[in-house]
Design a protein around this motif. Sequence first.
Motif, mmCIF file in Angstrom:
data_model
loop_
_atom_site.group_PDB
_atom_site.id
_atom_site.type_symbol
_atom_site.label_atom_id
_atom_site.label_comp_id
_atom_site.label_asym_id
_atom_site.label_seq_id
_atom_site.Cartn_x
_atom_site.Cartn_y
_atom_site.Cartn_z
ATOM 1 N N ASP A 33 0.815 -1.216 0.000
ATOM 2 C CA ASP A 33 0.000 0.000 0.000
ATOM 3 C C ASP A 33 0.856 1.277 0.000
ATOM 4 O O ASP A 33 0.356 2.372 0.249
ATOM 5 C CB ASP A 33 -0.999 0.022 1.165
ATOM 6 N N ARG A 34 2.147 1.142 -0.292
ATOM 7 C CA ARG A 34 3.041 2.307 -0.387
ATOM 8 C C ARG A 34 2.577 3.197 -1.542
ATOM 9 O O ARG A 34 2.342 2.730 -2.652
ATOM 10 C CB ARG A 34 4.470 1.835 -0.645
ATOM 11 N N GLU A 35 2.435 4.487 -1.276
ATOM 12 C CA GLU A 35 2.053 5.412 -2.329
ATOM 13 C C GLU A 35 3.260 5.689 -3.226
ATOM 14 O O GLU A 35 4.324 6.070 -2.753
ATOM 15 C CB GLU A 35 1.523 6.724 -1.757
ATOM 16 N N VAL A 36 3.077 5.489 -4.517
ATOM 17 C CA VAL A 36 4.135 5.724 -5.504
ATOM 18 C C VAL A 36 3.966 7.098 -6.142
ATOM 19 O O VAL A 36 4.935 7.828 -6.327
ATOM 20 C CB VAL A 36 4.146 4.608 -6.565
ATOM 21 N N ALA A 37 2.733 7.466 -6.469
ATOM 22 C CA ALA A 37 2.485 8.753 -7.100
ATOM 23 C C ALA A 37 1.011 9.113 -6.972
ATOM 24 O O ALA A 37 0.169 8.254 -6.710
ATOM 25 C CB ALA A 37 2.891 8.723 -8.567
ATOM 26 N N ARG A 38 0.749 10.388 -7.176
ATOM 27 C CA ARG A 38 -0.624 10.884 -7.264
ATOM 28 C C ARG A 38 -0.647 11.966 -8.328
ATOM 29 O O ARG A 38 0.388 12.562 -8.633
ATOM 30 C CB ARG A 38 -1.138 11.405 -5.927
ATOM 31 N N GLY A 39 -1.805 12.207 -8.863
ATOM 32 C CA GLY A 39 -1.871 13.227 -9.892
ATOM 33 C C GLY A 39 -3.281 13.523 -10.314
ATOM 34 O O GLY A 39 -4.245 13.006 -9.750
ATOM 35 N N LYS A 40 -3.362 14.398 -11.294
ATOM 36 C CA LYS A 40 -4.656 14.675 -11.894
ATOM 37 C C LYS A 40 -4.439 14.973 -13.358
ATOM 38 O O LYS A 40 -3.408 15.509 -13.775
ATOM 39 C CB LYS A 40 -5.403 15.793 -11.189
ATOM 40 N N THR A 41 -5.409 14.555 -14.136
ATOM 41 C CA THR A 41 -5.386 14.723 -15.579
ATOM 42 C C THR A 41 -6.619 15.522 -15.968
ATOM 43 O O THR A 41 -7.735 15.140 -15.609
ATOM 44 C CB THR A 41 -5.414 13.341 -16.276
ATOM 45 N N GLY A 42 -6.415 16.631 -16.653
ATOM 46 C CA GLY A 42 -7.533 17.417 -17.152
ATOM 47 C C GLY A 42 -8.105 16.757 -18.392
ATOM 48 O O GLY A 42 -7.374 16.433 -19.333
ATOM 49 N N ILE A 43 -9.402 16.534 -18.393
ATOM 50 C CA ILE A 43 -10.089 15.897 -19.513
ATOM 51 C C ILE A 43 -11.071 16.905 -20.103
ATOM 52 O O ILE A 43 -11.856 17.514 -19.380
ATOM 53 C CB ILE A 43 -10.874 14.648 -19.051
ATOM 54 N N VAL A 44 -11.016 17.059 -21.415
ATOM 55 C CA VAL A 44 -11.938 17.928 -22.137
ATOM 56 C C VAL A 44 -12.657 17.067 -23.173
ATOM 57 O O VAL A 44 -12.033 16.230 -23.838
ATOM 58 C CB VAL A 44 -11.182 19.077 -22.835
ATOM 59 N N PHE A 45 -13.949 17.272 -23.303
ATOM 60 C CA PHE A 45 -14.716 16.551 -24.324
ATOM 61 C C PHE A 45 -14.515 17.223 -25.669
ATOM 62 O O PHE A 45 -14.414 18.446 -25.767
ATOM 63 C CB PHE A 45 -16.191 16.463 -23.930
ATOM 64 N N PHE A 46 -14.456 16.385 -26.708
ATOM 65 C CA PHE A 46 -14.099 16.883 -28.032
ATOM 66 C C PHE A 46 -14.955 16.203 -29.088
ATOM 67 O O PHE A 46 -15.107 14.978 -29.087
ATOM 68 C CB PHE A 46 -12.611 16.587 -28.295
ATOM 69 N N ASP A 47 -15.520 17.008 -29.966
ATOM 70 C CA ASP A 47 -16.274 16.512 -31.108
ATOM 71 C C ASP A 47 -15.284 16.371 -32.256
ATOM 72 O O ASP A 47 -14.871 17.367 -32.866
ATOM 73 C CB ASP A 47 -17.398 17.495 -31.458
ATOM 74 N N TYR A 48 -14.862 15.147 -32.518
ATOM 75 C CA TYR A 48 -13.841 14.917 -33.534
ATOM 76 C C TYR A 48 -14.346 15.201 -34.950
ATOM 77 O O TYR A 48 -13.555 15.542 -35.826
ATOM 78 C CB TYR A 48 -13.276 13.495 -33.425
ATOM 79 N N ASP A 49 -15.655 15.072 -35.196
ATOM 80 C CA ASP A 49 -16.188 15.398 -36.525
ATOM 81 C C ASP A 49 -16.128 16.900 -36.777
ATOM 82 O O ASP A 49 -15.722 17.343 -37.846
ATOM 83 C CB ASP A 49 -17.630 14.897 -36.671
#
Length: 144
Positions: free
Chosen positions: A108-124
């Motif tokens: 249970d040793r913590e190796v890393a933490r983080g956050k990723t920003g996610i944006v929705f995208f209309d690929y068409d």
Amino acid sequence: MARIRIDLPEQFGFSTELPIYLSHINYGNHLDNALLLTLVSEARSRFFHSLGYQELDVEGLGIVVSDAAVQYRSEAHHGETMRVAMQATDFNKYGFDLVWQMNDVATDREVARGKTGIVFFDYDARQIASVPFAFARRVGGTSA
């Protein structure tokens, strides 16, 4: 210099386990910092899959990673298995933060933490799009 500080949610709604392969190890004989993000990307894909989505089809929209922040906490080594826990937080009109924590399964040793920003995208249309209501409802978020 100020350091990045990432506060974790009280609980995570998703977790998955990922082994550390020899190919993840760098010359320092521990998990390479850039390859840690590869593991987080795999966990993110599994997060969406657990909800019945693919990253290119979340209620008809795709996602893009808009930013990422990481706090490295300890070394990880070949042969260890990591648990990556994730939670969608901080929704806005176009996306949310996917906060995550990586811990060694055995200790249970913590190796890393983080956050990723996610944006929705209309690929068409090749443009950002609003958070799909059904997705926000499903993960407990609200879109602005």
